[in-house]
Design an enzyme around this catalytic site. Structure first.
Site, short mmCIF file in Angstrom:
data_model
loop_
_atom_site.label_atom_id
_atom_site.label_comp_id
_atom_site.label_asym_id
_atom_site.label_seq_id
_atom_site.Cartn_x
_atom_site.Cartn_y
_atom_site.Cartn_z
N GLU A 81 0.87 -1.34 0.12
CA GLU A 81 0.29 0.18 -0.77
C GLU A 81 0.75 0.85 -0.32
O GLU A 81 0.42 1.80 1.09
CB GLU A 81 -0.74 -0.05 1.19
CG GLU A 81 -2.34 -0.94 1.17
CD GLU A 81 -2.84 -1.26 2.10
OE1 GLU A 81 -4.26 -1.45 2.05
OE2 GLU A 81 -2.28 -0.79 3.37
N GLU A 85 -4.93 -10.27 -0.89
CA GLU A 85 -5.45 -10.30 0.66
C GLU A 85 -6.82 -10.04 0.59
O GLU A 85 -7.51 -9.75 -0.47
CB GLU A 85 -5.12 -8.67 1.65
CG GLU A 85 -4.31 -8.17 2.28
CD GLU A 85 -4.16 -6.95 2.90
OE1 GLU A 85 -4.74 -6.41 3.09
OE2 GLU A 85 -2.80 -6.19 2.98
#
Length: 1024
Positions: free
Chosen positions: A462, A538
Site C-alpha cells: 500500500e 489479501e
C-alpha cells in the site's frame, strides 16, 4: 572520556533521523545469518557457536520525551533514576509512553522527512566483559536484529554508528571500540524518524529494541557473504547446487573454499576452489568471490508438503586444510517459476492456501519468541494453510528457518508502506527516497535468499506505484531471477509485479475505483493481454465474526487454474493485555491507551485470538482449504488428492451413516492416493431406516500417526452428504385433555395439567409460562429483526464519521432498532383439541410500518405449542438482519443440546465446515468471546433444541447465551459484559449472512440477504 566527534551534541545537531539520504552510518553490509563456526562438524549439525554471544536480558533504561532531553553524561555512565528493562521488548509494554494503533493515518503530522520535536527517546545501556581472545585477533560485531525506529550506538563513550529500518538487522564492527575488562554500550533509540514515513503499516506503533541483540566474533580473514541456488534438468532427476561465496580480509593465494552438501550424516557432494576465476566482463572478475557448482543426482525436493532439507557447509581454509571459519545453511532443492500463466513449484501449479501474519503477542507486543512462532506454524499447518505472507515487513530471522523446516511457502515483504500519504506514491515516486527504499528491499533479499521457503519477494504494501518500485523490481530480477516478485500498489497489475495480486477483489463483482479499478478476480484473468497468474495478497477480511462467502472464493480457485489462491487477512487479533484496578487482565484495542489518532478495533482481524485460541471462522478456512475433495455417486465415494507431491501414507478415511445423529453404520478405509490422484471407495449396502429423521453420510480423513506438525488422530479433511429425510406419519393418539382457556381484561391464559401459558391482550405477546409454580420467562416472546452489529455491519462508520451505506446505519436510519410493536389483532379460540391464539403486529417507527408479523400459537392436549409466523417486510426498508423470535428464559442450565449444524458457531454464508449431528455443549461454549462484542454463536440448520425443561423443534437457527443483543450492542469490550439473569434465546426462521469480502463496505452476497417481501416459518415448543 567522550571525544567531541563522539558527543551527543554532535549527533543531535546532525539529525540523521530527518534525512532520507542517511539510512545508516557505519553499518555492515547485509548477509545471511552468520555463526562463524570454527569446527565444520558443529556447522553441519547446527550446534550453538562458541563465537556468538547473546546480549539479551536486563539492560538499564531511561526514557525521555525528546532526544534533546538526554544528558551528555549518559554516554559515560548510567543515570541515577534509570530503570531495568528486558531486551528484547517494546518500551510501551513496560509503561513508558503509549502504544498507538492506527491503520492508514500517520501517528505523527505528515511533513516528511521531519518528525515532531517531541520525539520519545529510549536510552539503553549495558555493561559486559569481552573474551580476551576476541581482542587479540579478528573482528567483533554487534548485531541488532530489530530496533524501532532509529538508533545511535556508542561503545565506551565513543560513537559507533547509526541505523534505521526497524525490521532488518543493523550490524556494526565493535573491534576498535572494545578493551579488556568491562565495556559499556549505550543505545539511543528514537520513536520517530524519517523511516517512520515508510513504516505506515496497519499495526500498533511501538518502539525499542524488540528483537535479539548479540555479539559475533569472526576471524580477520572471513566469509563475508554466501548464497545458494538450485538448478534442475527437465524432469528434476538431476540438480546443481550453486554456491557463491565472498570473503573479506587479506586475499592470499593459499585460501580455498570448500562447499559440502549433507543429507543427515551422509555427504552428498563436495567441491573446493580458490577465489577468483570467473570472468565477469572485459576487465576480469572478482578476486574475492568464488562460485562452486555441485552435481546432485535424484535430489529429494523441498515443498511445503514434504520439506526435505539438506545442509550446506561453507568452509574457508588454507591450502593445507586448516579451517579458518565455517558458515552453513539449510538447503531445499526446489524451483519456482511462472510458465503459461501459472505459478509453478517443481513443475506443478501451486494453489496458495495463505494467510497474512503480523508479528504480535498480547503480552509482549511485537516481540516474537520461538514458542509463539512454532505455535503459529503448527496451527497454520493443522488448519490446511500452506503459505504465509510476512505482512508487511521482514520477520524475525528464526521465522524463515522454521518455515523451511515445517514446510510453509513464504512471501517475504519489504518494510515499505506509505498508506497515509496523499497520493500514496508521494514518496515512492520521489528519487530522494530511493536510497531508503533500496536499503529495505536489497537488504531483505541479501538476508533471506538462502531460504527455500521464500518463494516470492514483495516490494512492500500500500504505497501506490512509483518509479522507485520499478527500479527495485528490476534489481531483484537481475540479482535473483529464481523467484517472482509481487507488488499490489497502483492497481495490483503494474510493471512491478509478476503476479496479479489484488487485495479484497471480489469473485464476481467489479469495484471500478478511479485510476485503480479493482476488477472481479474472474474478469481480471480475461483482460486483453493479461497472462499472469492471480493470487490475492489479501482477501476474506476476518474481522470479528466474519469470513462469510469464503467458500465462493474457493469454488473459483478450483474452477479457474490461473486463480491460484490468496492470503486471508489476517492471522492473529492484535489486541494487547491491560489490567484493571484489581489486577485482572483484559484485551485492549485502539484508543484504550489514550492513543490518538486510533482506529479502534480494526486491529482485530485474526482467524485466531491474540492468545492463539481459534476463532470459529478458522474451521471454515480449514475445510475449504483441505487437500482432499470428495464426491458421492450412489454408494461410491471419489476421493481426489490436491497434494502435488505427497502420496497419502498416513491417512484413514472414516465413514459413518447416522439418522438424526444416531450411528447406524460405519467403517474405515486406508487412503492410497497418488499426488493429484483419485481413489474410489465403495461403501457396503447402507441401512434404510424406518423411523423418521435425516439420514447423513459423514467422512473424515484421519492421520493415525503423529507428524512434525500434528498429533496422532488429527482430522485433516471431512465432508457430509444428506442421503434422505424420512417424514413421520402421525397416527391418531389417545385422547388428551383439552387445554382450558381463561379470558380476562388483560390476558388470555391457557392451562393444561401443571403448565400455563399467558398472553397479554394489550401487547399480543406470550408474556409468561409456568411449569408448576415456576415461571419460565423473564421477558415476553417477541419478534426480532435486528442483531448486535458485526464489524462487517459497522464498516468504517463511527461516531464522528457516519457511513450511510453501512448496514448498521441503514438499519438505524430506517428505525429497525427503534421499532415498536403496534398490536392489530389478538384473539383466542378453543378448537376441538387445542386452543389457538392469533396475533398480528405492525412494527413501526415514526409512523412508518417496517414489518407485519402474523402469528398463531396452537396449544394442544399434549402440551405442545405450535408457533406459525408469517412476516411481511416493507418494500422501502433495508433488508433486515434476521427474522425470528427472542425471549429471556428464567432458567440457566449447564448444557445445551441440539440436532443441527455444529459444533462451532456457523452462519448462512459460513457453514460449509459445520456438520449435522446431535451436539451437546456447555452453555458457556455457545458464546464466542469476540473482543468487540457483537452478534455471535448462531447455529444453523437446527431441527431440535433442548435446554433445561424446554424443547424446540422445526427448521431454524438459534443462539443462546447470558448476554442480550442489547447488551452486546452497547458494550465496547468483552470484559465489560455481565451475565444477565436467566438465559437469552434467539430463534430465527431466517438470518442474513455475515459477509467478509472486506469489512468496510457491505459484502454480504445477494443470495444471503433477506430480500424477499414475505417470510414463513414454524416452530414447535414443548416441555420435556
Amino acid at each position: 572520556m567522550t571525544m567531541i566527534t563522539d558527543s551527543l551534541a554532535v549527533v543531535l545537531q546532525r539529525r540523521d533521523w530527518e534525512n532520507p539520504g542517511v539510512t545508516q552510518l557505519n553499518r555492515l553490509a547485509a548477509h545471511p545469518p552468520f555463526a562463524s563456526w570454527r569446527n565444520s562438524e558443529e556447522a553441519r549439525t547446527d550446534r550453538p557457536s562458541q563465537e556468538s554471544r547473546s546480549l539479551n536480558g536486563e539492560w538499564r533504561f531511561a526514557w525521555f520525551p525528546a532526544p534533546e532531553a538526554v544528558p551528555e553524561s549518559w554516554l559515560e555512565r548510567d543515570l541515577p533514576d534509570a530503570d531495568t528493562v528486558i531486551v528484547p521488548s517494546n518500551w510501551q509494554m513496560h509503561g513508558y509512553d503509549a502504544p498507538i494503533y492506527t491503520n492508514v493515518t500517520y501517528p505523527i503530522a505528515v511533513n516528511p522527512p521531519y518528525v515532531p520535536t517531541e520525539n520519545p527517546t529510549g536510552c539503553y545501556s549495558l555493561t559486559f566483559n569481552i573474551d580476551e581472545s576476541w581482542l587479540q585477533e579478528g573482528q567483533t560485531r554487534i548485531i541488532f536484529d530489530g530496533v524501532n525506529s532509529a538508533f545511535h550506538l556508542w561503545c565506551n563513550g565513543r560513537w559507533v554508528g547509526y541505523g534505521q529500518d526497524s525490521r532488518l538487522p543493523s550490524e556494526f564492527d565493535l573491534s576498535a571500540f572494545l578493551h579488556a575488562g568491562e565495556n559499556r554500550l549505550a543505545v539511543m533509540v528514537l520513536r520517530w524518524s524519517d523511516g517512520s514515513y515508510l513504516e505506515d503499516q496497519d499495526m500498533w506503533r511501538m518502539s525499542g529494541i524488540f528483537r535479539d541483540v548479540s555479539l559475533l566474533h569472526k576471524p580477520s580473514t572471513q566469509i563475508s557473504d554466501f548464497h545458494v541456488a538450485t538448478h534442475f534438468n527437465d524432469d528434476f532427476s538431476r540438480a546443481v547446487l550453486e554456491a557463491d561465496v565472498q570473503m573479506y580480509g587479506e586475499l592470499r593465494d593459499e585460501l580455498r573454499v570448500t562447499v559440502s552438501l549433507w543429507q543427515g550424516e551422509t555427504q552428498v557432494a563436495s567441491g573446493t576452489a580458490p577465489f577468483g576465476g570467473e570472468i565477469i566482463d572485459e576487465r576480469g572478475g572478482y578476486a574475492d568471490h568464488v562460485t562452486l557448482r555441485l552435481n546432485v543426482e535424484n535430489p529429494k525436493l523441498w515443498s511445503a508438503e514434504i520439506p526435505n532439507l539438506y545442509r550446506a557447509v561453507v568452509e574457508l581454509h588454507t591450502a593445507d586444510g586448516t579451517l579458518i571459519e565455517a558458515e552453513a545453511c539449510d538447503v531445499g532443492f526446489r524451483e519456482v517459476r511462472i510458465e503459461n500463466g501459472l505459478l509453478l513449484l517443481n513443475g506443478k501449479p501451486l494453489l496458495i492456501r495463505g494467510v497474512n501474519r503480523h508479528e504480535h503477542h498480547p503480552l509482549h507486543g511485537q516481540v516474537m519468541d520461538e514458542q509463539t512462532m512454532v505455535q503459529d506454524i503448527l496451527l497454520m499447518k493443522q488448519n490446511n494453510f500452506n503459505a504465509v505472507r510476512c505482512s508487511h515487513y521482514p520477520n524475525h530471522p528464526l521465522w524463515y528457518t522454521l518455515c523451511d523446516h515445517y514446510g510453509l511457502y513464504v512471501v517475504d515483504e519489504a518494510n515499505i508502506e506509505t498508506h497515509g500519504m496523499v497520493p500514496m506514491n508521494r514518496l515512492t515516486d520521489d528519487p530522494r527516497w530511493l536510497p531508503a527504499m533500496s536499503e529495505r528491499v536489497t537488504r531483505m533479499v541479501q538476508r533471506d535468499r538462502n531460504h527455500p521457503s521464500v518463494i516470492i519477494w514483495s516490494l512492500g504494501n500500500e504505497s501506490g506505484h512509483g518509479a522507485n518500485h520499478d527500479a527495485l523490481y528490476r534489481w531483484i530480477k537481475s540479482v535473483d531471477p529464481s523467484r517472482p516478485v509481487q507488488y499490489e500498489g497502483g492497481g495490483a497489475d503494474t510493471f512491478a509485479t509478476d503476479i496479479i495480486c489484488p487485495m479484497y477483489a471480489r469473485v464476481d463483482e467489479d469495484q471500478p475505483f478511479p485510476a485503480v479499478p479493482k476488477w472481479s478476480i474472474k474478469k481480471w484473468l480475461s483482460l486483453p493481454g493479461e497472462t499472469r497468474p492471480l493470487i490475492l495478497c489479501e482477501y476474506a477480511h476476518a474481522m470479528g465474526n466474519s469470513l462469510g462467502g469464503f467458500a465462493k472464493y474457493w469454488q473459483a480457485f478450483r474452477q479457474y487454474p490461473r486463480l491460484q489462491g490468496g492470503f486471508v487477512w489476517d492471522w492473529v487479533d492484535q489486541s494487547l493485555i491491560k489490567y484493571d484496578e484489581n489486577g485482572n487482565p483484559w484485551s485492549a484495542y485502539g484508543g484504550d491507551f489514550g492513543d490518538t489518532p486510533n482506529d479502534r478495533q480494526f486491529c482485530m482481524n485474526g482467524l485466531v485470538f491474540a492468545d492463539r485460541t481459534p476463532h470459529p471462522a478458522l474451521t471454515e478456512a480449514k475445510h475449504q482449504q483441505q487437500f482432499f475433495q470428495f464426491s458421492l455417486s450412489g454408494r461410491t465415494i471419489e476421493v481426489t488428492s490436491e497434494y502435488l507431491f505427497r502420496h497419502s501414507d498416513n491417512e484413514l478415511l472414516h465413514w459413518m451413516v447416522a439418522l438424526d445423529g444416531k450411528p447406524l453404520a460405519s467403517g474405515e478405509v486406508p487412503l492410497d492416493v497418488a499426488p493429484q490422484g483419485k481413489q474410489l471407495i465403495e461403501l457396503p449396502g447402507l441401512p434404510q431406516p424406518k423411523s423418521a429423521g435425516q439420514l447423513w453420510l459423514t467422512v473424515h480423513v484421519v492421520q493415525p500417526n503423529a507428524t512434525t506438525w500434528s498429533a496422532a488422530g488429527h482430522i485433516s479433511a471431512w465432508q457430509q452428504w444428506r442421503l434422505a429425510e424420512n417424514l413421520s406419519v402421525t397416527l391418531p393418539s389417545a385422547p388428551h385433555a383439552i387445554p382450558q382457556l381463561t379470558t380476562s381484561e388483560t390476558d388470555f391464559c391457557i392451562e393444561l395439567d401443571n403448565k400455563r401459558w399467558q398472553f397479554n391482550r394489550q401487547s399480543g405477546f406470550l408474556s409468561q409460562m409456568w411449569i408448576g409454580d415456576k415461571k419460565q420467562l423473564l421477558t415476553p416472546l417477541r419478534d426480532q429483526f435486528t442483531r448486535a452489529p458485526l464489524d462487517n455491519d459497522i464498516g468504517v462508520s463511527e461516531a464522528t464519521r457516519i457511513d450511510p451505506n453501512a448496514w448498521v446505519e441503514r438499519w438505524k436510519a430506517a428505525g429497525h432498532y427503534q421499532a415498536e410493536a403496534a398490536l392489530l389483532q389478538c384473539t383466542a379460540d378453543t378448537l376441538a383439541d387445542a386452543v389457538l391464539i392469533t396475533t398480528v403486529h405492525a412494527w413501526q417507527h415514526q409512523g412508518k410500518t417496517l414489518f407485519i408479523s402474523r402469528k398463531t400459537y396452537r396449544i394442544d392436549g399434549s402440551g405442545q405449542m405450535a408457533i406459525t409466523v408469517d412476516v411481511e417486510v416493507a418494500s422501502n426498508t433495508p433488508h433486515p438482519a434476521r427474522i425470528g423470535l427472542t425471549c429471556q428464559l428464567a432458567q440457566v442450565a449447564e448444557r445445551v443440546n441440539w440436532l443441527g449444524l455444529g459444533p462451532q458457531e456457523n452462519y448462512p454464508d459460513r457453514l460449509t465446515a459445520a456438520c449435522f449431528d446431535r451436539w451437546d455443549l456447555p452453555l458457556s461454549d455457545m458464546y464466542t468471546p469476540y473482543v468487540f462484542p457483537s452478534e455471535n454463536g448462531l447455529r444453523c440448520g437446527t431441527r431440535e433444541l433442548n435446554y433445561g425443561p424446554h424443547q424446540w423443534r422445526g427448521d431454524f437457527q438459534f443462539n443462546i447465551s447470558r448476554y442480550s443483543q442489547q447488551q452486546l450492542m452497547e458494550t465496547s469490550h468483552r470484559h465489560l459484559l455481565h451475565a444477565e439473569e436467566g438465559t437469552w434465546l434467539n430463534i430465527d426462521g431466517f438470518h442474513m449472512g455475515i459477509g467478509g469480502d472486506d469489512s468496510w463496505s457491505p459484502s454480504v452476497s445477494a443470495e444471503f440477504q433477506l430480500s424477499a417481501g414475505s417470510y414463513h416459518y414454524q416452530l414447535l415448543w414443548c416441555q420435556k
